[in-house]
Enzyme design. Structure first.
Site, PDB file in Angstrom:
ATOM      1  N   LYS A   1      27.068-154.194 -26.495  1.00 32.75           N
ATOM      2  CA  LYS A   1      28.479-153.890 -26.196  1.00 32.75           C
ATOM      3  C   LYS A   1      28.743-154.154 -24.697  1.00 32.75           C
ATOM      4  O   LYS A   1      28.124-155.044 -24.129  1.00 32.75           O
ATOM      5  CB  LYS A   1      28.822-152.460 -26.639  1.00 32.75           C
ATOM      6  CG  LYS A   1      28.450-152.232 -28.119  1.00 32.75           C
ATOM      7  CD  LYS A   1      29.016-150.991 -28.734  1.00 32.75           C
ATOM      8  CE  LYS A   1      28.589-150.903 -30.191  1.00 32.75           C
ATOM      9  NZ  LYS A   1      29.140-149.739 -30.881  1.00 32.75           N
TER      10      LYS A   1
ATOM     11  N   GLU B   1      35.191-152.514 -33.316  1.00 34.45           N
ATOM     12  CA  GLU B   1      35.835-152.274 -32.014  1.00 34.45           C
ATOM     13  C   GLU B   1      36.796-153.409 -31.671  1.00 34.45           C
ATOM     14  O   GLU B   1      37.841-153.188 -31.051  1.00 34.45           O
ATOM     15  CB  GLU B   1      34.756-152.087 -30.933  1.00 34.45           C
ATOM     16  CG  GLU B   1      34.058-150.734 -31.093  1.00 34.45           C
ATOM     17  CD  GLU B   1      32.617-150.693 -30.640  1.00 34.45           C
ATOM     18  OE1 GLU B   1      32.183-151.582 -29.887  1.00 34.45           O
ATOM     19  OE2 GLU B   1      31.915-149.747 -31.049  1.00 34.45           O
TER      20      GLU B   1
ATOM     21  N   GLY C   1      28.506-144.834 -33.069  1.00 32.24           N
ATOM     22  CA  GLY C   1      28.512-144.081 -31.812  1.00 32.24           C
ATOM     23  C   GLY C   1      28.751-142.596 -31.985  1.00 32.24           C
ATOM     24  O   GLY C   1      29.036-141.892 -31.026  1.00 32.24           O
TER      25      GLY C   1
ATOM     26  N   SER D   1      24.920-145.556 -35.622  1.00 33.06           N
ATOM     27  CA  SER D   1      24.009-144.481 -35.218  1.00 33.06           C
ATOM     28  C   SER D   1      22.583-144.670 -35.732  1.00 33.06           C
ATOM     29  O   SER D   1      21.910-143.696 -36.089  1.00 33.06           O
ATOM     30  CB  SER D   1      24.570-143.120 -35.647  1.00 33.06           C
ATOM     31  OG  SER D   1      25.811-142.882 -34.998  1.00 33.06           O
TER      32      SER D   1
HETATM   33  P1  13P Z   1      25.798-147.321 -32.511  1.00 35.68           P
HETATM   34  O1  13P Z   1      24.403-147.729 -32.937  1.00 35.68           O
HETATM   35  O2  13P Z   1      25.891-146.957 -31.064  1.00 35.68           O
HETATM   36  O3  13P Z   1      26.384-146.300 -33.444  1.00 35.68           O
HETATM   37  O4  13P Z   1      26.718-148.633 -32.660  1.00 35.68           O
HETATM   38  C1  13P Z   1      26.663-149.360 -33.834  1.00 35.68           C
HETATM   39  C2  13P Z   1      27.381-150.642 -33.640  1.00 35.68           C
HETATM   40  O5  13P Z   1      28.588-150.670 -33.505  1.00 35.68           O
HETATM   41  C3  13P Z   1      26.579-151.868 -33.570  1.00 35.68           C
HETATM   42  O6  13P Z   1      27.380-152.998 -33.614  1.00 35.68           O
END
Ligand code: 13P
Length: 253
Positions: free
Chosen positions: A11, A98, A172, A211
Site C-alpha cells: 500500500k 481501496e 486492516g 488481516s
Molecule cells: P491487511 O492484510 O492489512 O488486512 O490488508 C489486506 C489487503 O488489502 C491486501 O491487499
C-alpha cells in the site's frame, strides 16, 4: 496440490531505504519455493525500480498496486502497463477495494485494466469482495459474482489471471474471515469462473486477503479453494511475511 502465491501489498508505505531493506530481508529469508509457489511484492510506484534491483534473479516477482488502461499520452499522473513492465513488474493488482472506495474505480475500469495488462504482458491480480453491509444483507455471492464476471468480460483465457478475494470488512481490521467462510466464497468464485470459462477455472489461483497473519494463515491455506494470500499489514515486516510464506509451504505437503 497446486502452486500457491503469497503477495505483499505494501500500500502507501516505505521510502527507498525501508523498501530496499524489507525486500532484501524477504529475499534472504526465503525458503526454497521453486516449483512450489510464488512470492510477489507490490511496492508503491516510486520504489518499484529499487525493489526490482533487489529481487532480480531471485524467485520473487514484482507487482504494481494499480495501472492505467490507456497506452500513453495526456493522462497526467497515470502509469501505463508498458511502463510497469519496463520497471520490472510481472503482475499488477487491479480493482483493490481501496481504489474502488477512494478513487471511484468501477468494474468497467477494472475490465479495461485487465484487458490492457493482458495485451501488454502484465498479469492481473483482480481484487473482489463484499462490504460489511453487503454481507449483512446476504448478498455476498451476488456482489462478488458480478465483480468477477464484469472484470473478466471479454477475456478469452484465464491462464494469466489471479483473483484475490478480499472481504472489505476484513481489510486492516484484524477480523479475518473464518477459513470456512472464506472457502465458501472461494468455491463460489471458482464456480463462477467455471460457468464463464469452463475447466480452465480449476487452475486459477484464488488468493484470500484481509488481516492475514502467520498465525491465522495455516487454517486458511488448508482450504481446498484458497491458493494463497494477498497480505497488507503483515507484509511490512519481513518476519511476519516470511511466516505466512512458511504456512503456504504446508500446502505442498
Ligand atoms: P491487511 O492484510 O492489512 O488486512 O490488508 C489486506 C489487503 O488489502 C491486501 O491487499
Amino acid at each position: 496440490m497446486g502452486m500457491w502465491m503469497v503477495a505483499g501489498n505494501w500500500k502507501m508505505n516505505n521510502l527507498t531505504g525501508e523498501a530496499v531493506a524489507l525486500a532484501k530481508d524477504v529475499v534472504s529469508g526465503l525458503p526454497p519455493i521453486a516449483g512450489r509457489g510464488e512470492v510477489v511484492l507490490a511496492p508503491p510506484f516510486t520504489v518499484l525500480k529499487s525493489v526490482f534491483d533487489v529481487i532480480a534473479g531471485t524467485p520473487v516477482a514484482l507487482a504494481s498496486q494499480n495501472v492505467f488502461f490507456e497506452d500513453k499520452g495526456a493522462f497526467t499522473g497515470e502509469i501505463s502497463s508498458a511502463m510497469l513492465r519496463d520497471a520490472g513488474c510481472t503482475y499488477a493488482i487491479i480493482g483493490h477495494s481501496e481504489r474502488r472506495k477512494y478513487f471511484h474505480e468501477t468494474d468497467e475500469n477494472v475490465n479495461l485494466k485487465v484487458k490492457k495488462c493482458l495485451a501488454t504482458g502484465l498479469k492481473p491480480i483482480v481484487c473482489v469482495g463484499e462490504t460489511d453491509e453487503e454481507r449483512e444483507a446476504g448478498i455476498t455471492e451476488f456482489v462478488v459474482g458480478i465483480q468477477v464476471k464484469k472484470a473478466l468480460a471479454g477475456i478469452p483465457a484465464l491462464d494469466k489471471i489471479v483473483i484475490a478475494y478480499e472481504p472489505v470488512w476484513a481489510i486492516g481490521t484484524g477480523k479475518n474471515a473464518a477459513p470456512i467462510e472464506a472457502e465458501e466464497v472461494h468455491h463460489f468464485i471458482r464456480n463462477v469462473l467455471g460457468e464463464t470459462h469452463g475447466d480452465a477455472s480449476r487452475n486459477v489461483k484464488i488468493l484470500y486477503g484481509g488481516s492475514v497473519t502467520a498465525d491465522n494463515f495455516g487454517e486458511l491455506i488448508a482450504m481446498e479453494n484458497i491458493n494463497g494470500a494477498l497480505v497488507g499489514g503483515a507484509s511490512l515486516k519481513s518476519e511476519n511475511f516470511l511466516g505466512i510464506i512458511s504456512r503456504a509451504m504446508e500446502k505442498n505437503k
